[in-house]
Write a protein that holds these residues in place. Structure first.
Motif, mmCIF file in Angstrom:
data_model
loop_
_atom_site.group_PDB
_atom_site.id
_atom_site.type_symbol
_atom_site.label_atom_id
_atom_site.label_comp_id
_atom_site.label_asym_id
_atom_site.label_seq_id
_atom_site.Cartn_x
_atom_site.Cartn_y
_atom_site.Cartn_z
ATOM 1 N N ASP A 1 0.824 -1.209 0.000
ATOM 2 C CA ASP A 1 0.000 0.000 0.000
ATOM 3 C C ASP A 1 0.862 1.266 0.000
ATOM 4 O O ASP A 1 0.461 2.292 0.537
ATOM 5 C CB ASP A 1 -0.961 0.001 1.197
ATOM 6 C CG ASP A 1 -0.224 -0.022 2.531
ATOM 7 O OD1 ASP A 1 0.995 -0.271 2.523
ATOM 8 O OD2 ASP A 1 -0.877 0.223 3.563
ATOM 9 N N MET A 2 2.049 1.200 -0.606
ATOM 10 C CA MET A 2 2.911 2.382 -0.715
ATOM 11 C C MET A 2 2.236 3.495 -1.501
ATOM 12 O O MET A 2 2.604 4.664 -1.392
ATOM 13 C CB MET A 2 4.227 2.020 -1.388
ATOM 14 C CG MET A 2 5.283 1.440 -0.455
ATOM 15 S SD MET A 2 5.862 2.621 0.780
ATOM 16 C CE MET A 2 6.665 3.831 -0.255
ATOM 17 N N SER A 3 1.230 3.152 -2.287
ATOM 18 C CA SER A 3 0.556 4.174 -3.101
ATOM 19 C C SER A 3 -0.104 5.243 -2.234
ATOM 20 O O SER A 3 -0.208 6.405 -2.642
ATOM 21 C CB SER A 3 -0.495 3.530 -4.015
ATOM 22 O OG SER A 3 -1.489 2.864 -3.256
ATOM 23 N N ASP A 4 -0.544 4.871 -1.019
ATOM 24 C CA ASP A 4 -1.175 5.857 -0.137
ATOM 25 C C ASP A 4 -0.193 6.974 0.219
ATOM 26 O O ASP A 4 -0.544 8.157 0.210
ATOM 27 C CB ASP A 4 -1.686 5.184 1.141
ATOM 28 C CG ASP A 4 -2.865 4.262 0.880
ATOM 29 O OD1 ASP A 4 -3.518 4.439 -0.167
ATOM 30 O OD2 ASP A 4 -3.121 3.375 1.704
ATOM 31 N N ALA A 5 1.047 6.587 0.557
ATOM 32 C CA ALA A 5 2.062 7.586 0.893
ATOM 33 C C ALA A 5 2.379 8.449 -0.318
ATOM 34 O O ALA A 5 2.576 9.667 -0.202
ATOM 35 C CB ALA A 5 3.326 6.902 1.404
ATOM 36 N N HIS A 6 2.418 7.832 -1.498
ATOM 37 C CA HIS A 6 2.713 8.598 -2.714
ATOM 38 C C HIS A 6 1.556 9.530 -3.083
ATOM 39 O O HIS A 6 1.783 10.634 -3.579
ATOM 40 C CB HIS A 6 3.016 7.646 -3.868
ATOM 41 C CG HIS A 6 4.417 7.137 -3.867
ATOM 42 N ND1 HIS A 6 5.473 7.874 -4.347
ATOM 43 C CD2 HIS A 6 4.947 5.963 -3.422
ATOM 44 C CE1 HIS A 6 6.597 7.176 -4.217
ATOM 45 N NE2 HIS A 6 6.301 6.014 -3.657
ATOM 46 N N LYS A 7 0.320 9.083 -2.872
ATOM 47 C CA LYS A 7 -0.825 9.947 -3.167
ATOM 48 C C LYS A 7 -0.761 11.229 -2.340
ATOM 49 O O LYS A 7 -0.977 12.333 -2.850
ATOM 50 C CB LYS A 7 -2.137 9.217 -2.869
ATOM 51 C CG LYS A 7 -2.483 8.120 -3.845
ATOM 52 C CD LYS A 7 -3.741 7.382 -3.381
ATOM 53 C CE LYS A 7 -3.990 6.137 -4.203
ATOM 54 N NZ LYS A 7 -5.143 5.361 -3.692
ATOM 55 N N SER A 8 -0.486 11.073 -1.050
ATOM 56 C CA SER A 8 -0.396 12.235 -0.170
ATOM 57 C C SER A 8 0.724 13.171 -0.611
ATOM 58 O O SER A 8 0.537 14.389 -0.705
ATOM 59 C CB SER A 8 -0.158 11.772 1.268
ATOM 60 O OG SER A 8 -0.021 12.885 2.140
ATOM 61 N N LEU A 9 1.892 12.586 -0.918
ATOM 62 C CA LEU A 9 3.024 13.414 -1.340
ATOM 63 C C LEU A 9 2.746 14.093 -2.668
ATOM 64 O O LEU A 9 2.991 15.292 -2.828
ATOM 65 C CB LEU A 9 4.281 12.542 -1.443
ATOM 66 C CG LEU A 9 5.526 13.213 -2.044
ATOM 67 C CD1 LEU A 9 5.919 14.432 -1.236
ATOM 68 C CD2 LEU A 9 6.670 12.212 -2.142
ATOM 69 N N ARG A 10 2.212 13.346 -3.630
ATOM 70 C CA ARG A 10 2.003 13.908 -4.961
ATOM 71 C C ARG A 10 0.943 15.002 -4.954
ATOM 72 O O ARG A 10 1.065 15.999 -5.662
ATOM 73 C CB ARG A 10 1.605 12.785 -5.935
ATOM 74 C CG ARG A 10 2.726 11.803 -6.198
ATOM 75 C CD ARG A 10 2.276 10.692 -7.114
ATOM 76 N NE ARG A 10 2.018 11.207 -8.450
ATOM 77 C CZ ARG A 10 2.971 11.433 -9.343
ATOM 78 N NH1 ARG A 10 4.222 11.202 -9.038
ATOM 79 N NH2 ARG A 10 2.676 11.888 -10.540
ATOM 80 N N SER A 11 -0.104 14.829 -4.142
ATOM 81 C CA SER A 11 -1.144 15.858 -4.108
ATOM 82 C C SER A 11 -0.600 17.160 -3.542
ATOM 83 O O SER A 11 -0.922 18.250 -4.040
ATOM 84 C CB SER A 11 -2.340 15.374 -3.286
ATOM 85 O OG SER A 11 -1.975 15.173 -1.933
ATOM 86 N N ARG A 12 0.249 17.053 -2.517
ATOM 87 C CA ARG A 12 0.818 18.267 -1.929
ATOM 88 C C ARG A 12 1.871 18.892 -2.836
ATOM 89 O O ARG A 12 1.952 20.101 -2.973
ATOM 90 C CB ARG A 12 1.413 17.942 -0.548
ATOM 91 C CG ARG A 12 0.321 17.744 0.504
ATOM 92 C CD ARG A 12 0.822 17.053 1.748
ATOM 93 N NE ARG A 12 -0.171 17.068 2.811
ATOM 94 C CZ ARG A 12 -1.248 16.323 2.844
ATOM 95 N NH1 ARG A 12 -1.491 15.489 1.856
ATOM 96 N NH2 ARG A 12 -2.112 16.402 3.842
ATOM 97 N N ARG A 13 2.670 18.044 -3.464
ATOM 98 C CA ARG A 13 3.681 18.561 -4.379
ATOM 99 C C ARG A 13 3.027 19.173 -5.618
ATOM 100 O O ARG A 13 3.464 20.217 -6.121
ATOM 101 C CB ARG A 13 4.630 17.426 -4.788
ATOM 102 C CG ARG A 13 5.850 17.881 -5.565
ATOM 103 C CD ARG A 13 6.870 16.766 -5.633
ATOM 104 N NE ARG A 13 6.292 15.546 -6.206
ATOM 105 C CZ ARG A 13 6.838 14.348 -6.070
ATOM 106 N NH1 ARG A 13 7.924 14.200 -5.340
ATOM 107 N NH2 ARG A 13 6.290 13.303 -6.629
#
Length: 506
Positions: A174-186
């Motif tokens: 479920d690494m995608s959850d961490a990436h979703k949060s990072l990508r949305s903020r970036r």
């Protein structure tokens, strides 16, 4: 519209090549382990170095290096090919959106969809999926090699590697959850900067610099928190691989000391273990890139599934002659019903309250917006029965905001034409609409949107493009009408004096 298939356009063959490289690399690693065993045994016994073992060790190093280069080349090709498919799918989808839907999207986010998410797609194919496949293939080979060196090493390696692999897959799923949060903020920061930079001068003049910087710092703090969280999780996956390698190394040495094993066997097992640890680390990093890929895929899938203007299935082509227009009780954005009737070759002005809805009507007539309730007929043909491409070519529009692409002036003037006219024809139309100065040269390079032009020149360019298309119906916006005079003279100069003309006069 669905996401482009992963295993399409030769990508399945590319992954098969990756698997083949992984098998070659695994076999080379096994040969290196056995060569190491032979050399250490000879060293322990004081025997001369084996030339075959030395050559094998050198050759396996070159083989493994070549396989890594093969991974990089094939992976990059796979990534670039899939990114191209994504770009094409997004662009094709955008061409089906209504003009107002496209305008409603923030410029920053539109740019990011074509640039930012592509990095995740390319990285997954270039450095993620190939290494994941290679690692999953190499681990069983290296366990087999350790078993051939000593069965207990193989059994222990199987247990340790399987436990580590299961833990990496579980933690990384479920690494995608961490990436979703990072990508949305970036993405929020990048989109804000893309939107604000063109207005930086005005923001400074309005004394809002500190306000915007404070907002940027707030967004950045949130982005940093998300980035640290993702980095911690990603490095935890790699740490599992390192811990497993260390535990396995300790077990090998413990077993060697306990049973007084031959030095060469221990050295060979440690060599195989080192390559097995590298394979585990590759899998761990691949799971991180998989998370980034899934996060980007979700956003792109949402973009591709956004409702589009329903494309008409009409097949009727409009004749190349002046066209009549009949608009009856068309309701636009809740305004009073709009009706316009003009015969072929005639001239009609839209005035009063109806003028407020005229520009939206013009976009509808060009097929750029969804058709509202009410009847629309062109040359007696129901609007929904007309071929969209014929509609765009036979219904011209003069506007203060024409579509101007970066490139030569000739390119913009001939947009939408079935056949590019000669420069003689282009120059004649340019004379008719009074284009002068640098715009007298069709090779002049324009900026996107005509950012380097004044309003009058943009209107003249719009009129020139419409006249080169030889429309049967010409629509003139109110803003365009204020910047240009003598449209009738321009039409006559181009042999289009009988074209049906509809203008807006507020």
């Amino acid at each position: 519209m669905d996401m482009p298939p992963i295993f399409d356009k030769g990508r399945r063959r590319g992954l098969c090549l990756v698997a083949a490289f992984a098998l070659v690399q695994g076999a080379a690693a096994g040969a290196a382990a056995f060569a190491t065993r032979v050399l250490f045994s000879g060293l322990h016994d004081g025997a001369p170095a084996s030339g075959v073992a030395l050559a094998t060790l050198a050759l396996t190093g070159a083989t493994i290096a070549a396989a890594r280069i093969g991974f990089a080349v094939i992976g990059d090709r796979l990534g670039q090919a899939y990114a191209l498919d994504i770009r094409e799918a997004l662009f094709r989808h955008a061409t089906g959106l209504s003009a107002s839907d496209v305008e409603a999207r923030r410029v920053g986010y539109i740019s990011l969809r074509f640039v930012g998410d592509m990095t995740a797609f390319k990285s997954w194919f270039a450095q993620g999926l190939p290494h994941l496949v290679a690692g999953l293939i190499q681990l069983p080979i290296l366990v087999l090699v350790m078993s051939l060196l000593d069965l207990s090493f193989g059994v222990t390696g199987l247990i340790v590697f399987c436990a580590a692999l299961a833990l990496i897959l579980w933690l990384g799923w479920d690494m995608s959850d961490a990436h979703k949060s990072l990508r949305s903020r970036r993405a929020a920061i990048a989109a804000d900067m893309a939107d604000l930079m063109p207005a930086a001068h005005d923001i400074g003049q309005l004394d809002r610099t500190r306000i915007e910087i404070r907002h940027l710092r707030k967004l950045t703090r949130r982005m940093v928190d998300a980035s640290v969280k993702r980095a911690r999780r990603a490095e935890t996956l790699v740490a599992v691989a390192d811990i497993a390698t260390g535990v396995m190394a300790a077990l090998i040495m413990w077993r060697a000391y306990a049973d007084g094993m031959e030095t060469g066997i221990v050295a060979g097992a440690l060599a195989a273990l080192g390559l097995g640890g590298a394979a585990l680390r590759s899998i761990a990093r691949a799971m991180d890139r998989r998370g980034a890929f899934l996060a980007a895929e979700e956003k792109c899938a949402a973009a591709l599934n956004r409702p589009r203007t329903r494309m008409r299935s009409g097949a009727t082509e409009l004749d190349r002659k002046p066209l009549s227009l009949d608009v009856e009780n068309v309701v636009i954005d809740g305004a009073p019903p709009l009706s316009v009737a003009v015969s072929a070759g005639g001239h009609a002005d839209i005035t009063g309250d109806a003028a407020e809805s005229a520009e939206k009507l013009f976009s509808i007539l060009q097929g750029r917006e969804r058709r509202p309730d009410g009847a629309i007929r062109i040359e007696g043909v129901n609007f929904d029965d007309i071929l969209p491409l014929s509609l765009r070519r036979r219904v011209g529009r003069v506007t203060a905001t024409p579509m101007i692409l970066r490139g030569s002036f000739r390119r913009t003037l001939t947009l939408g034409l079935k056949r590019r006219p000669s420069d003689k024809r282009i120059l004649a139309v340019m004379d008719a609409v009074s284009l002068k100065g640098a715009l007298r040269d069709p090779d002049t390079v324009l900026l996107a949107g005509g950012a380097d032009l004044n309003a009058t020149d943009r209107v003249r360019i719009s009129l020139a493009n419409a006249l080169l298309n030889k429309p049967g119906l010409l629509l003139v916006d109110a803003a365009a009408l204020t910047h240009i005079k003598g449209i009738g003279d321009a039409l006559a100069a181009c042999g289009l004096e009988n074209v049906t003309l509809v203008t807006v006069k507020p």
